[in-house]
Design an enzyme around this catalytic site. Structure first.
Site, PDB file in Angstrom:
ATOM      1  N   SER A 191       3.182  -2.173  10.483  1.00 40.59           N
ATOM      2  CA  SER A 191       4.626  -2.263  10.707  1.00 40.59           C
ATOM      3  C   SER A 191       5.215  -3.631  10.367  1.00 40.59           C
ATOM      4  O   SER A 191       6.092  -4.135  11.080  1.00 40.59           O
ATOM      5  CB  SER A 191       4.973  -1.863  12.146  1.00 40.59           C
ATOM      6  N   GLY A 207       2.236   2.228  10.873  1.00 36.97           N
ATOM      7  CA  GLY A 207       3.199   3.310  10.742  1.00 36.97           C
ATOM      8  C   GLY A 207       3.873   3.707  12.049  1.00 36.97           C
ATOM      9  O   GLY A 207       4.532   4.733  12.129  1.00 36.97           O
ATOM     10  N   GLU A 259      -5.686  -4.867  10.509  1.00 33.46           N
ATOM     11  CA  GLU A 259      -4.628  -3.894  10.763  1.00 33.46           C
ATOM     12  C   GLU A 259      -4.924  -3.156  12.062  1.00 33.46           C
ATOM     13  O   GLU A 259      -5.731  -2.202  12.060  1.00 33.46           O
ATOM     14  CB  GLU A 259      -4.568  -2.881   9.613  1.00 33.46           C
ATOM     15  N   GLU A 265      -6.925   4.671   7.921  1.00 31.97           N
ATOM     16  CA  GLU A 265      -6.676   6.106   7.667  1.00 31.97           C
ATOM     17  C   GLU A 265      -7.897   6.759   7.028  1.00 31.97           C
ATOM     18  O   GLU A 265      -8.195   7.930   7.273  1.00 31.97           O
ATOM     19  CB  GLU A 265      -5.420   6.272   6.792  1.00 31.97           C
ATOM     20  N   HIS A 325      -9.648   1.325   4.782  1.00 30.12           N
ATOM     21  CA  HIS A 325      -8.376   1.450   5.516  1.00 30.12           C
ATOM     22  C   HIS A 325      -8.586   2.361   6.724  1.00 30.12           C
ATOM     23  O   HIS A 325      -9.357   3.330   6.654  1.00 30.12           O
ATOM     24  CB  HIS A 325      -7.306   2.024   4.580  1.00 30.12           C
ATOM     25  N   ASN A 338       0.865  -1.182   0.000  1.00 32.15           N
ATOM     26  CA  ASN A 338       0.000   0.000   0.000  1.00 32.15           C
ATOM     27  C   ASN A 338       0.901   1.231   0.000  1.00 32.15           C
ATOM     28  O   ASN A 338       1.482   1.582   1.025  1.00 32.15           O
ATOM     29  CB  ASN A 338      -0.898  -0.049   1.250  1.00 32.15           C
ATOM     30  N   LYS A 367       0.127   4.279  -0.327  1.00 33.84           N
ATOM     31  CA  LYS A 367      -0.511   5.467   0.272  1.00 33.84           C
ATOM     32  C   LYS A 367      -0.278   6.704  -0.604  1.00 33.84           C
ATOM     33  O   LYS A 367      -0.240   6.593  -1.823  1.00 33.84           O
ATOM     34  CB  LYS A 367      -0.026   5.655   1.715  1.00 33.84           C
TER      35      LYS A 367
HETATM   36  P1  PGA Z   1       2.655   0.245   7.778  1.00 34.21           P
HETATM   37  O1  PGA Z   1       1.208   0.463   7.104  1.00 34.21           O
HETATM   38  O2  PGA Z   1       3.196  -1.050   7.223  1.00 34.21           O
HETATM   39  O3  PGA Z   1       3.446   1.450   7.391  1.00 34.21           O
HETATM   40  O4  PGA Z   1       2.427   0.143   9.249  1.00 34.21           O
HETATM   41  C1  PGA Z   1       0.338  -0.599   6.887  1.00 34.21           C
HETATM   42  C2  PGA Z   1      -0.934  -0.115   6.249  1.00 34.21           C
HETATM   43  O5  PGA Z   1      -1.416   0.957   6.627  1.00 34.21           O
HETATM   44  O6  PGA Z   1      -1.493  -0.775   5.337  1.00 34.21           O
END
Ligand code: PGA
Length: 260
Positions: free
Chosen positions: A215, A175, A169, A99, A97, A11, A13
């Site tokens: 992560s 992140g 997630e 976010e 997601h 992803n 982003k």
């Molecule tokens: P990350 O993000 O691996 O940077 O923690 C995962 C995601 O949001 O899909």
């Protein structure tokens, strides 16, 4: 439990110019010839979808979008529909997601409409669910996930469910560098599978692909993928460089082979 070939989705982003996206996709396609046991999916930003599609043309790496709107067309400034994603060459689309839930107010009901719209156009949803830190601290994780699954999959028939990938997630792990331990992730994944079995039966629930995200790094992917109910990863930060993304995929394949 069926041991499935690892499903590894990157992803990207809100990162990557078109040129950067093409370079990254090219490097991953090149390496993917040695990673045939994994299903690899890349989710660039909308602006780079068609150019990345050209890079993926003859290989096995698949294309995903990061979002869609549920209407097919119309006066919805700034939105992109499922038929448009299909037209741009997307096989998958990430939906719900955290976010998007957090910053753009997406609800389970909206997520559900997006899942239906994607399925109608033949784009496979990657449905994201996950609890916040406060919810985990209040011991509400399983309730939150049950609610997100129920709401997100409302009215989705068993035949369509087969085309859906679920991504767990935990919001506190995205992140932040704080990965769920393999044990923590497995506990939740097995709960998700049980919950899916209640709606769709044990067989379809066992076949469902359930990803972990938050992560994921080369150093933790082997242990996570070794867990019984973890079928692959949705990778954010570590998918922005070919080397770490490829190494995560390699480690997942190694774990998959040892699980057999
Ligand atoms: P990350 O993000 O691996 O940077 O923690 C995962 C995601 O949001 O899909």
């Amino acid at each position: 439990m069926a041991n499935k070939p690892p499903f590894i989705a990157g992803n990207w982003k809100m990162h990557m110019t078109i040129a950067e996206a093409k370079n990254l996709a090219t490097a991953i396609v090149k390496a993917s010839a040695d990673l045939l046991e994994a299903e690899i999916v890349l989710a660039p930003p909308f602006t780079a979808l068609s150019e990345v599609k050209k890079v993926l043309e003859d290989g096995s790496v698949q294309l995903a979008a990061q979002n869609l709107f549920w209407e097919e067309k119309g006066a919805f400034t700034g939105e992109v529909s499922a038929p448009m994603l299909k037209d741009a060459g997307c096989q998958y689309v990430i939906i719900g997601h955290s976010e998007r839930r957090q910053y753009f107010g997406e609800s389970d009901a909206g997520v559900n409409k997006k899942v239906s719209a994607a399925l109608k156009s033949g784009v496979f949803p990657i449905l994201c669910i996950g609890e916040s830190l406060a919810e985990r601290d209040r011991d509400e994780t399983m309730d939150i996930l049950s609610r997100q699954i129920q709401g997100g999959l409302e009215g989705i028939a068993a035949g369509d469910f087969k085309s859906i990938v679920v991504a767990y997630e935990p919001v506190w792990a995205i992140g932040t560098g704080k990965t769920a331990t393999p044990g923590q992730a497995e506990e939740v994944h097995s709960h998700i599978r049980e919950k899916l079995a209640l709606s769709y039966g044990i067989g379809p629930a066992e076949c469902a692909i359930i990803l972990y995200g938050g992560s994921v790094k080369p150093a933790n992917s082997f242990a996570l993928q070794s867990e019984k109910n973890i079928d692959g990863f949705l990778v954010g930060g570590a998918s922005l460089e070919a080397e770490s993304f490829i190494q995560i995929t390699r480690e997942a394949i190694r774990a998959y082979k040892e699980k057999k």
